[in-house]
Scaffold this active site. Sequence first.
Site, PDB file in Angstrom:
ATOM      1  N   ARG A   1      -2.549  -2.122  -3.472  1.00  0.00           N
ATOM      2  CA  ARG A   1      -3.784  -1.402  -3.185  1.00  0.00           C
ATOM      3  C   ARG A   1      -3.798  -0.108  -3.997  1.00  0.00           C
ATOM      4  O   ARG A   1      -2.852   0.680  -3.935  1.00  0.00           O
ATOM      5  CB  ARG A   1      -3.839  -1.069  -1.697  1.00  0.00           C
ATOM      6  CG  ARG A   1      -5.096  -0.341  -1.346  1.00  0.00           C
ATOM      7  CD  ARG A   1      -5.162  -0.074   0.126  1.00  0.00           C
ATOM      8  NE  ARG A   1      -6.406   0.598   0.417  1.00  0.00           N
ATOM      9  CZ  ARG A   1      -6.750   0.989   1.622  1.00  0.00           C
ATOM     10  NH1 ARG A   1      -5.965   0.762   2.636  1.00  0.00           N
ATOM     11  NH2 ARG A   1      -7.888   1.598   1.806  1.00  0.00           N
TER      12      ARG A   1
ATOM     13  N   LYS B   1       3.348   0.842   3.094  1.00  0.00           N
ATOM     14  CA  LYS B   1       2.992  -0.190   4.072  1.00  0.00           C
ATOM     15  C   LYS B   1       3.027  -1.529   3.364  1.00  0.00           C
ATOM     16  O   LYS B   1       2.682  -1.614   2.184  1.00  0.00           O
ATOM     17  CB  LYS B   1       1.558   0.028   4.578  1.00  0.00           C
ATOM     18  CG  LYS B   1       1.418   1.147   5.570  1.00  0.00           C
ATOM     19  CD  LYS B   1       0.016   1.086   6.182  1.00  0.00           C
ATOM     20  CE  LYS B   1      -0.370   2.439   6.685  1.00  0.00           C
ATOM     21  NZ  LYS B   1      -1.752   2.781   6.550  1.00  0.00           N
TER      22      LYS B   1
ATOM     23  N   HIS C   1     -12.700   2.702   0.417  1.00  0.00           N
ATOM     24  CA  HIS C   1     -12.679   1.631   1.432  1.00  0.00           C
ATOM     25  C   HIS C   1     -13.380   0.367   0.919  1.00  0.00           C
ATOM     26  O   HIS C   1     -13.850  -0.447   1.719  1.00  0.00           O
ATOM     27  CB  HIS C   1     -13.411   2.047   2.731  1.00  0.00           C
ATOM     28  CG  HIS C   1     -12.769   3.160   3.483  1.00  0.00           C
ATOM     29  ND1 HIS C   1     -13.510   4.083   4.180  1.00  0.00           N
ATOM     30  CD2 HIS C   1     -11.475   3.477   3.684  1.00  0.00           C
ATOM     31  CE1 HIS C   1     -12.698   4.944   4.773  1.00  0.00           C
ATOM     32  NE2 HIS C   1     -11.456   4.596   4.482  1.00  0.00           N
TER      33      HIS C   1
ATOM     34  N   ARG D   1      -9.786   9.067  20.788  1.00  0.00           N
ATOM     35  CA  ARG D   1      -9.359   8.840  22.177  1.00  0.00           C
ATOM     36  C   ARG D   1      -9.113  10.170  22.875  1.00  0.00           C
ATOM     37  O   ARG D   1      -9.523  10.384  24.016  1.00  0.00           O
ATOM     38  CB  ARG D   1      -8.090   7.980  22.216  1.00  0.00           C
ATOM     39  CG  ARG D   1      -8.352   6.548  21.846  1.00  0.00           C
ATOM     40  CD  ARG D   1      -7.105   5.813  21.481  1.00  0.00           C
ATOM     41  NE  ARG D   1      -6.626   6.233  20.158  1.00  0.00           N
ATOM     42  CZ  ARG D   1      -5.796   5.537  19.411  1.00  0.00           C
ATOM     43  NH1 ARG D   1      -5.341   4.399  19.854  1.00  0.00           N
ATOM     44  NH2 ARG D   1      -5.414   5.969  18.225  1.00  0.00           N
TER      45      ARG D   1
ATOM     46  N   ILE E   1     -12.214   3.238  14.881  1.00  0.00           N
ATOM     47  CA  ILE E   1     -13.281   3.645  15.803  1.00  0.00           C
ATOM     48  C   ILE E   1     -14.315   2.521  15.929  1.00  0.00           C
ATOM     49  O   ILE E   1     -14.716   2.142  17.030  1.00  0.00           O
ATOM     50  CB  ILE E   1     -13.952   4.954  15.308  1.00  0.00           C
ATOM     51  CG1 ILE E   1     -12.922   6.086  15.231  1.00  0.00           C
ATOM     52  CG2 ILE E   1     -15.126   5.344  16.191  1.00  0.00           C
ATOM     53  CD1 ILE E   1     -13.354   7.280  14.393  1.00  0.00           C
ATOM     54  N   GLY E   2     -14.734   1.981  14.787  1.00  0.00           N
ATOM     55  CA  GLY E   2     -15.760   0.931  14.787  1.00  0.00           C
ATOM     56  C   GLY E   2     -15.350  -0.298  15.585  1.00  0.00           C
ATOM     57  O   GLY E   2     -16.176  -0.922  16.255  1.00  0.00           O
TER      58      GLY E   2
ATOM     59  N   ARG F   1     -11.470  15.624   7.833  1.00  0.00           N
ATOM     60  CA  ARG F   1     -12.259  15.965   6.628  1.00  0.00           C
ATOM     61  C   ARG F   1     -13.650  16.435   7.033  1.00  0.00           C
ATOM     62  O   ARG F   1     -14.249  15.870   7.948  1.00  0.00           O
ATOM     63  CB  ARG F   1     -12.389  14.744   5.717  1.00  0.00           C
ATOM     64  CG  ARG F   1     -11.076  14.301   5.143  1.00  0.00           C
ATOM     65  CD  ARG F   1     -11.221  13.051   4.307  1.00  0.00           C
ATOM     66  NE  ARG F   1     -10.128  12.145   4.612  1.00  0.00           N
ATOM     67  CZ  ARG F   1     -10.099  10.853   4.314  1.00  0.00           C
ATOM     68  NH1 ARG F   1     -11.112  10.302   3.681  1.00  0.00           N
ATOM     69  NH2 ARG F   1      -9.080  10.106   4.631  1.00  0.00           N
TER      70      ARG F   1
ATOM     71  N   GLU G   1      -8.017  -5.625   5.112  1.00  0.00           N
ATOM     72  CA  GLU G   1      -7.931  -5.302   3.688  1.00  0.00           C
ATOM     73  C   GLU G   1      -6.801  -6.083   3.020  1.00  0.00           C
ATOM     74  O   GLU G   1      -6.922  -6.504   1.875  1.00  0.00           O
ATOM     75  CB  GLU G   1      -7.719  -3.791   3.514  1.00  0.00           C
ATOM     76  CG  GLU G   1      -8.983  -3.013   3.866  1.00  0.00           C
ATOM     77  CD  GLU G   1      -8.716  -1.583   4.298  1.00  0.00           C
ATOM     78  OE1 GLU G   1      -8.061  -1.397   5.345  1.00  0.00           O
ATOM     79  OE2 GLU G   1      -9.157  -0.662   3.600  1.00  0.00           O
TER      80      GLU G   1
ATOM     81  N   GLY H   1     -13.002   5.157  10.854  1.00  0.00           N
ATOM     82  CA  GLY H   1     -11.610   5.310  11.262  1.00  0.00           C
ATOM     83  C   GLY H   1     -11.252   6.769  11.083  1.00  0.00           C
ATOM     84  O   GLY H   1     -12.102   7.653  11.194  1.00  0.00           O
ATOM     85  N   ASN H   2      -9.996   7.008  10.772  1.00  0.00           N
ATOM     86  CA  ASN H   2      -9.602   8.386  10.501  1.00  0.00           C
ATOM     87  C   ASN H   2     -10.394   8.914   9.310  1.00  0.00           C
ATOM     88  O   ASN H   2     -10.852  10.043   9.287  1.00  0.00           O
ATOM     89  CB  ASN H   2      -8.099   8.414  10.257  1.00  0.00           C
ATOM     90  CG  ASN H   2      -7.542   9.752  10.574  1.00  0.00           C
ATOM     91  OD1 ASN H   2      -8.170  10.547  11.273  1.00  0.00           O
ATOM     92  ND2 ASN H   2      -6.385  10.032  10.026  1.00  0.00           N
TER      93      ASN H   2
ATOM     94  N   ASN I   1       0.877  -1.170   0.000  1.00  0.00           N
ATOM     95  CA  ASN I   1       0.000   0.000   0.000  1.00  0.00           C
ATOM     96  C   ASN I   1       0.918   1.224   0.000  1.00  0.00           C
ATOM     97  O   ASN I   1       1.440   1.614   1.042  1.00  0.00           O
ATOM     98  CB  ASN I   1      -0.882  -0.054   1.259  1.00  0.00           C
ATOM     99  CG  ASN I   1      -1.860   1.102   1.327  1.00  0.00           C
ATOM    100  OD1 ASN I   1      -1.881   1.970   0.449  1.00  0.00           O
ATOM    101  ND2 ASN I   1      -2.660   1.125   2.371  1.00  0.00           N
TER     102      ASN I   1
HETATM  103  P1  AMP Z   1      -7.999   3.864  11.292  1.00  0.00           P
HETATM  104  O1  AMP Z   1      -8.010   5.002  10.321  1.00  0.00           O
HETATM  105  O2  AMP Z   1      -8.960   2.776  10.944  1.00  0.00           O
HETATM  106  O3  AMP Z   1      -6.624   3.362  11.604  1.00  0.00           O
HETATM  107  O4  AMP Z   1      -8.571   4.464  12.661  1.00  0.00           O
HETATM  108  C1  AMP Z   1      -7.822   5.395  13.417  1.00  0.00           C
HETATM  109  C2  AMP Z   1      -8.706   6.069  14.409  1.00  0.00           C
HETATM  110  O5  AMP Z   1      -9.364   5.098  15.250  1.00  0.00           O
HETATM  111  C3  AMP Z   1      -7.927   6.919  15.399  1.00  0.00           C
HETATM  112  O6  AMP Z   1      -7.675   8.185  14.889  1.00  0.00           O
HETATM  113  C4  AMP Z   1      -8.879   6.977  16.571  1.00  0.00           C
HETATM  114  O7  AMP Z   1      -9.762   8.064  16.356  1.00  0.00           O
HETATM  115  C5  AMP Z   1      -9.664   5.699  16.500  1.00  0.00           C
HETATM  116  N1  AMP Z   1      -9.348   4.771  17.600  1.00  0.00           N
HETATM  117  C6  AMP Z   1      -8.398   3.830  17.635  1.00  0.00           C
HETATM  118  N2  AMP Z   1      -8.412   3.173  18.829  1.00  0.00           N
HETATM  119  C7  AMP Z   1      -9.400   3.735  19.564  1.00  0.00           C
HETATM  120  C8  AMP Z   1      -9.943   3.519  20.869  1.00  0.00           C
HETATM  121  N3  AMP Z   1      -9.454   2.575  21.680  1.00  0.00           N
HETATM  122  N4  AMP Z   1     -10.957   4.306  21.276  1.00  0.00           N
HETATM  123  C9  AMP Z   1     -11.456   5.258  20.466  1.00  0.00           C
HETATM  124  N5  AMP Z   1     -11.008   5.503  19.223  1.00  0.00           N
HETATM  125  C10 AMP Z   1      -9.992   4.755  18.770  1.00  0.00           C
END
Ligand code: AMP
Length: 400
Positions: free
Chosen positions: A91, A14, A180, A285, A332-333, A241, A385, A210-211, A7
């Site tokens: 990717r 990555k 995604h 967080r 986040i999910g 965003r 992914e 997520g982000n 990626n």
């Molecule tokens: P991703 O883009 O899927 O890697 O998601 C990253 C985002 O997930 C981070 O910026 C956080 O906002 C969120 N995140 C990760 N771990 C936690 C957690 N334990 N509690 C709340 N949010 C989290």
Amino acid sequence: MIVLVINAGSSSLKYQLLDTQDGRVMAKGLCERIGIAGSRLKHEPEGKEKYVVETPMPTHQTAVQLVLDALVSPEHGVIKSMKEIDAVGHRILNCADYYTQSVLIDDDVKETIRKCFSFAPLHNPANLMGIEACQEIMPDIPMVAAFDTSFHQTMPPQAYMYGLPYRYYEEKHIRRYGAHGTSHHYVSQRAAEFLGKDQEGLRMITLHLGNGSSISAVKDGKCQDTSMGLTPLEGPLMGTRCGSIDPAIVVNIMEQEKLNPQEMDHLMNKESGVLGISGVSSDFRDLEEAAQADNTRAQLALDMFSYQCKKILGSYVFAMGGVDVLVFTAGIGENDCNTRAAICAGLEDLGIKLDPAKNDGLRGKEAVISADDSKVTVVVIPTNEELMIARDTEAIVKSL
Ligand code: AMP
């Protein structure tokens, strides 16, 4: 089959080396700051010590070479020789409506990725650099492109068209493509498998939060609608965003602040979202910590996020005439039980009822989090992914 999944970003790369037989990650890692001072490789081989090295990486090609050296190194490696790598899966962010599934990379595919630069100006050029760097070093290994947009190609026109003059679609290919896709595809398939259900006849809503965040309506295993649009800016507000806003705001701010298109793009992609609202952070967080300390803007950002996700969720329930399964995934999910609870709150009359004992504190693992008497099953499925890309790569290479 052993597949290297790449990626490539503009200054990062990555990778994961996977054994598709059992989905085992043999090694994974990240090259950071490619082309910038302070480049480094973080390499995590299975069953061995993590290895971090700071070394110049002027180009993506040097980065790929360093990754391969690490993979075959007697000390940090997991394979004896590069020959053990059967294929490489790349990717790719956006290939518009050119491909409905992953494809074997040839010159035409590279040309199409190039044609789509304008849809993903930050990602597609970097993705192509990743392909070319690998081809230079591994010219005889088959390579596959997996597109973030291809899973969404089953959307009907009423879902992917924008209300602009038709010629923008015909001449400029302006339409919803989503993103995604690999993640939505993986979690929808895996959730059905996990629940022991057939995807046929199943109405799912997958929430990749997520982000960057996107939500998809998936019926019979096929994408019916998705919240990201021509670019990954549309949908709920995200880390940095702005998500969906009244399009007239763009013209209004550009005129008032005399911004050029690049500056406006930066404002919407990098300075907005929960970061822009809270002024605290793009990370949930940090926002939850700040909200607990009575920071009202951090709380507002969290409230806006769950409210906007809930509205999109609602629109997809109507679009599909109902919903059977909700799937939460991504940073986040998978990890944030408070946001999951906030999105599902007050939906009991619609058959969505979480079980706090199952949801609270659940992080990063496959689980049902709805109550036993919830009409809709709510699950957490960690996304993968890389595994999806590796499986696609294997299927294509085996069919050669
Ligand atoms: P991703 O883009 O899927 O890697 O998601 C990253 C985002 O997930 C981070 O910026 C956080 O906002 C969120 N995140 C990760 N771990 C936690 C957690 N334990 N509690 C709340 N949010 C989290």
